[in-house]
Design a protein around this motif. Structure first.
Motif, PDB file in Angstrom:
ATOM      1  N   ASN A  41      46.802  44.317  24.534  1.00 23.16           N
ATOM      2  CA  ASN A  41      47.201  43.029  25.090  1.00 23.16           C
ATOM      3  C   ASN A  41      47.908  42.174  24.044  1.00 23.16           C
ATOM      4  O   ASN A  41      48.861  41.472  24.362  1.00 23.16           O
ATOM      5  CB  ASN A  41      45.998  42.272  25.660  1.00 23.16           C
ATOM      6  CG  ASN A  41      45.832  42.541  27.141  1.00 23.16           C
ATOM      7  OD1 ASN A  41      46.798  42.622  27.886  1.00 23.16           O
ATOM      8  ND2 ASN A  41      44.595  42.679  27.561  1.00 23.16           N
ATOM      9  N   LYS A  42      47.454  42.239  22.793  1.00 22.46           N
ATOM     10  CA  LYS A  42      48.120  41.480  21.729  1.00 22.46           C
ATOM     11  C   LYS A  42      49.565  41.949  21.564  1.00 22.46           C
ATOM     12  O   LYS A  42      50.474  41.145  21.388  1.00 22.46           O
ATOM     13  CB  LYS A  42      47.367  41.610  20.408  1.00 22.46           C
ATOM     14  CG  LYS A  42      46.076  40.834  20.354  1.00 22.46           C
ATOM     15  CD  LYS A  42      45.446  40.953  18.977  1.00 22.46           C
ATOM     16  CE  LYS A  42      44.164  40.150  18.889  1.00 22.46           C
ATOM     17  NZ  LYS A  42      43.573  40.172  17.548  1.00 22.46           N
ATOM     18  N   ILE A  43      49.767  43.252  21.609  1.00 20.07           N
ATOM     19  CA  ILE A  43      51.127  43.801  21.496  1.00 20.07           C
ATOM     20  C   ILE A  43      51.955  43.371  22.698  1.00 20.07           C
ATOM     21  O   ILE A  43      53.113  42.962  22.556  1.00 20.07           O
ATOM     22  CB  ILE A  43      51.085  45.342  21.352  1.00 20.07           C
ATOM     23  CG1 ILE A  43      50.517  45.719  19.980  1.00 20.07           C
ATOM     24  CG2 ILE A  43      52.466  45.954  21.573  1.00 20.07           C
ATOM     25  CD1 ILE A  43      50.200  47.186  19.805  1.00 20.07           C
ATOM     26  N   MET A  44      51.366  43.428  23.871  1.00 20.27           N
ATOM     27  CA  MET A  44      52.107  43.036  25.077  1.00 20.27           C
ATOM     28  C   MET A  44      52.403  41.539  25.101  1.00 20.27           C
ATOM     29  O   MET A  44      53.463  41.121  25.574  1.00 20.27           O
ATOM     30  CB  MET A  44      51.355  43.476  26.335  1.00 20.27           C
ATOM     31  CG  MET A  44      51.258  44.997  26.476  1.00 20.27           C
ATOM     32  SD  MET A  44      52.846  45.845  26.395  1.00 20.27           S
ATOM     33  CE  MET A  44      53.480  45.477  28.008  1.00 20.27           C
ATOM     34  N   ASP A  45      51.492  40.719  24.574  1.00 21.09           N
ATOM     35  CA  ASP A  45      51.754  39.279  24.480  1.00 21.09           C
ATOM     36  C   ASP A  45      52.968  39.023  23.584  1.00 21.09           C
ATOM     37  O   ASP A  45      53.862  38.242  23.931  1.00 21.09           O
ATOM     38  CB  ASP A  45      50.542  38.532  23.909  1.00 21.09           C
ATOM     39  CG  ASP A  45      49.356  38.474  24.858  1.00 21.09           C
ATOM     40  OD1 ASP A  45      49.523  38.751  26.074  1.00 21.09           O
ATOM     41  OD2 ASP A  45      48.247  38.155  24.376  1.00 21.09           O
ATOM     42  N   GLU A  46      52.987  39.687  22.446  1.00 18.59           N
ATOM     43  CA  GLU A  46      54.106  39.531  21.509  1.00 18.59           C
ATOM     44  C   GLU A  46      55.404  40.063  22.118  1.00 18.59           C
ATOM     45  O   GLU A  46      56.468  39.456  21.967  1.00 18.59           O
ATOM     46  CB  GLU A  46      53.779  40.260  20.204  1.00 18.59           C
ATOM     47  CG  GLU A  46      54.796  40.043  19.115  1.00 18.59           C
ATOM     48  CD  GLU A  46      54.424  40.746  17.817  1.00 18.59           C
ATOM     49  OE1 GLU A  46      55.324  40.928  16.984  1.00 18.59           O
ATOM     50  OE2 GLU A  46      53.244  41.119  17.627  1.00 18.59           O
ATOM     51  N   THR A  47      55.312  41.178  22.823  1.00 17.13           N
ATOM     52  CA  THR A  47      56.481  41.744  23.496  1.00 17.13           C
ATOM     53  C   THR A  47      57.036  40.756  24.513  1.00 17.13           C
ATOM     54  O   THR A  47      58.247  40.499  24.553  1.00 17.13           O
ATOM     55  CB  THR A  47      56.104  43.072  24.202  1.00 17.13           C
ATOM     56  OG1 THR A  47      55.636  43.995  23.221  1.00 17.13           O
ATOM     57  CG2 THR A  47      57.280  43.667  24.950  1.00 17.13           C
ATOM     58  N   HIS A 102      46.000  44.091  13.944  1.00 19.35           N
ATOM     59  CA  HIS A 102      45.663  44.471  15.322  1.00 19.35           C
ATOM     60  C   HIS A 102      46.392  45.744  15.744  1.00 19.35           C
ATOM     61  O   HIS A 102      45.870  46.536  16.521  1.00 19.35           O
ATOM     62  CB  HIS A 102      45.952  43.313  16.296  1.00 19.35           C
ATOM     63  CG  HIS A 102      47.404  43.011  16.486  1.00 19.35           C
ATOM     64  ND1 HIS A 102      48.114  43.488  17.562  1.00 19.35           N
ATOM     65  CD2 HIS A 102      48.269  42.282  15.744  1.00 19.35           C
ATOM     66  CE1 HIS A 102      49.360  43.064  17.469  1.00 19.35           C
ATOM     67  NE2 HIS A 102      49.487  42.333  16.377  1.00 19.35           N
ATOM     68  N   VAL A 103      47.596  45.964  15.227  1.00 22.41           N
ATOM     69  CA  VAL A 103      48.368  47.155  15.585  1.00 22.41           C
ATOM     70  C   VAL A 103      47.691  48.412  15.031  1.00 22.41           C
ATOM     71  O   VAL A 103      47.448  49.373  15.766  1.00 22.41           O
ATOM     72  CB  VAL A 103      49.830  47.047  15.082  1.00 22.41           C
ATOM     73  CG1 VAL A 103      50.610  48.315  15.386  1.00 22.41           C
ATOM     74  CG2 VAL A 103      50.514  45.830  15.697  1.00 22.41           C
TER      75      VAL A 103
END
Length: 167
Positions: A41-47, A102-103
């Motif tokens: 979700n953190k990656i998708m938020d940044e995306t 997080h990644v």
């Protein structure tokens, strides 16, 4: 799902998912089951935030809606891609910049063998290696996938040749 996809997992970073061309190539290979794609979700938020900025720069109407639609489409197409419950690993990854932990934590949690990122400086190979994770640029990852496709197609061609020979 085929055997190759069962043993090859890659975590996609936001910098790769934000680019329409790279995202389409990356997800096309995943859809064809050459590997399993993962994100958090953190990656998708940044995306999503980055896609909004890109759409605003291009003066596309309703960039927020467009970015949400892209995220929704990705998550719907790859329901199994979401990595969860990795946050507990983040504090122990003090060799990585705090904003990027997080990644790597998500990659460790999902047993990914690759992190696909164009921010290679953020993921030193010597730090990722003990976790059996290799950071690769999108271009290097695409070359690796091309090699896998070539091998798979060569094997299919040989199989077809053997089965079509006269007894």
């Amino acid at each position: 799902m085929n055997y190759q996809a069962d043993r090859f997992t890659a975590l996609a970073d936001a910098c790769v998912l934000s680019s329409a061309l790279k995202r389409n190539i990356l997800l096309s290979f995943a859809q064809a089951e050459f590997y399993r794609v993962r994100w958090s979700n953190k990656i998708m938020d940044e995306t999503e935030r980055t896609i909004v900025k890109l759409l605003q720069r291009k003066e596309i109407a309703e960039p927020d809606k467009g970015a949400k639609r892209q995220r929704s489409n990705m998550c719907r197409a790859f329901e199994e891609a979401m990595v969860e419950d990795f946050e507990v690993l983040e504090p122990s990854l003090d060799g990585i910049n705090e904003k990027d932990r997080h990644v790597l934590a998500a990659a460790i949690k999902t047993c990914a063998s690759v992190i696909v990122t164009d921010n290679l400086k953020d993921f030193p190979p010597e730090y990722c290696a003990p976790f059996d994770i290799e950071p690769l640029s999108a271009d290097s990852f695409f070359c690796r996938l091309h090699f896998i496709v070539t091998i798979r197609n060569h094997g299919d061609t040989q199989k077809n040749a053997r089965t079509s020979q006269k007894p």
